[in-house]
Design a protein around this motif. Sequence first.
Motif, PDB file in Angstrom:
ATOM      1  N   LEU A  37       0.774  -1.198  -0.023  1.00 42.27           N
ATOM      2  CA  LEU A  37       0.004   0.052   0.041  1.00 42.27           C
ATOM      3  C   LEU A  37       0.917   1.305  -0.060  1.00 42.27           C
ATOM      4  O   LEU A  37       1.131   2.132   0.744  1.00 42.27           O
ATOM      5  CB  LEU A  37      -0.996  -0.036   1.126  1.00 42.27           C
ATOM      6  CG  LEU A  37      -2.033  -1.144   1.270  1.00 42.27           C
ATOM      7  CD1 LEU A  37      -2.947  -1.100   2.330  1.00 42.27           C
ATOM      8  CD2 LEU A  37      -2.624  -1.396   0.009  1.00 42.27           C
ATOM      9  N   ALA A  54      -9.767  -8.912   5.314  1.00 40.83           N
ATOM     10  CA  ALA A  54      -8.428  -8.706   5.116  1.00 40.83           C
ATOM     11  C   ALA A  54      -7.913 -10.135   4.767  1.00 40.83           C
ATOM     12  O   ALA A  54      -8.318 -11.287   5.234  1.00 40.83           O
ATOM     13  CB  ALA A  54      -7.743  -8.283   6.477  1.00 40.83           C
ATOM     14  N   VAL A 100      -3.464  -7.758   3.927  1.00 40.11           N
ATOM     15  CA  VAL A 100      -4.046  -6.766   3.145  1.00 40.11           C
ATOM     16  C   VAL A 100      -5.398  -6.695   3.084  1.00 40.11           C
ATOM     17  O   VAL A 100      -6.228  -7.549   2.791  1.00 40.11           O
ATOM     18  CB  VAL A 100      -3.484  -7.055   1.607  1.00 40.11           C
ATOM     19  CG1 VAL A 100      -4.099  -6.155   0.548  1.00 40.11           C
ATOM     20  CG2 VAL A 100      -2.128  -7.327   1.484  1.00 40.11           C
ATOM     21  N   GLY A 113      -9.460  -4.907   2.432  1.00 29.89           N
ATOM     22  CA  GLY A 113     -10.339  -4.278   1.226  1.00 29.89           C
ATOM     23  C   GLY A 113     -10.684  -5.518   0.367  1.00 29.89           C
ATOM     24  O   GLY A 113     -11.493  -4.925  -0.728  1.00 29.89           O
ATOM     25  N   PRO A 155      -8.498  -3.012  -3.078  1.00 30.03           N
ATOM     26  CA  PRO A 155      -7.204  -2.911  -2.568  1.00 30.03           C
ATOM     27  C   PRO A 155      -6.409  -1.851  -3.179  1.00 30.03           C
ATOM     28  O   PRO A 155      -5.481  -1.308  -2.618  1.00 30.03           O
ATOM     29  CB  PRO A 155      -6.701  -4.291  -2.165  1.00 30.03           C
ATOM     30  CG  PRO A 155      -7.626  -5.283  -2.266  1.00 30.03           C
ATOM     31  CD  PRO A 155      -8.846  -4.531  -3.128  1.00 30.03           C
ATOM     32  N   ARG A 165      -7.796   3.013  -0.835  1.00 29.81           N
ATOM     33  CA  ARG A 165      -7.098   2.285   0.014  1.00 29.81           C
ATOM     34  C   ARG A 165      -5.432   2.718  -0.229  1.00 29.81           C
ATOM     35  O   ARG A 165      -4.722   2.512   0.818  1.00 29.81           O
ATOM     36  CB  ARG A 165      -7.243   0.738  -0.636  1.00 29.81           C
ATOM     37  CG  ARG A 165      -8.477   0.361  -0.143  1.00 29.81           C
ATOM     38  CD  ARG A 165      -8.644   0.072   1.164  1.00 29.81           C
ATOM     39  NE  ARG A 165     -10.105  -0.384   1.430  1.00 29.81           N
ATOM     40  CZ  ARG A 165     -10.467  -0.913   2.753  1.00 29.81           C
ATOM     41  NH1 ARG A 165      -9.350  -1.033   3.728  1.00 29.81           N
ATOM     42  NH2 ARG A 165     -11.456  -1.267   3.025  1.00 29.81           N
TER      43      ARG A 165
END
Length: 213
Positions: free
Chosen positions: A19, A141, A157, A159, A206, A211
């Motif tokens: 991210l 997640a 991770v 989203g 994501p 995000r």
Amino acid sequence: MGRRDTLLLAALLVILVLLSALAGSRRAADDSGDPRASTWIRSEGGLAALYWTLQELRIPVARRTEPLLHADSLRGALAVVSPWSPLTEEEAGAVAEHVRRGGTLLFVSGAYDFGGAAYDTLGLRPVWLRGVSPLRGDDRAAAPPVPHRWTEGRARVAGFRRAFADTSGALRRPGAQTLLAVDSLPVAVTYPLGRGRVIALADARPLTNLRLR
């Protein structure tokens, strides 16, 4: 796979997993309200920040607006991310042929697509994750099920709303690997196709401006 393909592939996976904070330096303005997952869109659901991040990393990127009708017109790594209009059978065939010839494809499922030419060609079947209500905006997640160099250093991770069904034909291909999973269901996978490789994500969320920011 050429050096540029490898760099682009690595950058996309690093952005997903880490991210990247680089996107924060060019924060996407939530001024359009457009829900499409497009690199032209700066709203929370768009992908403009992803495009800017790739540019910041000096990865060669270009937007394509023409139909994907001929494999001969496709070069290097190709990203098909949550297309607003599903790929036609002709487009799906051209993309698959490009990969078989040695190209790389990043394919991200459309927001509410559960079938069609692209999924049939690639052997993927998206399903909603348990406990997720799209009306409430829920997500889950994901975690790497096994160590992999693309997900090294990242435990989870967030989203994801959808996964790929474990009955998806692509998951049974020799060399198929699950990169991220939720409740044992894969949400990010990679597998060889001919001389090339497919990287598939079950959800674009994501990768969105919200995000990444």
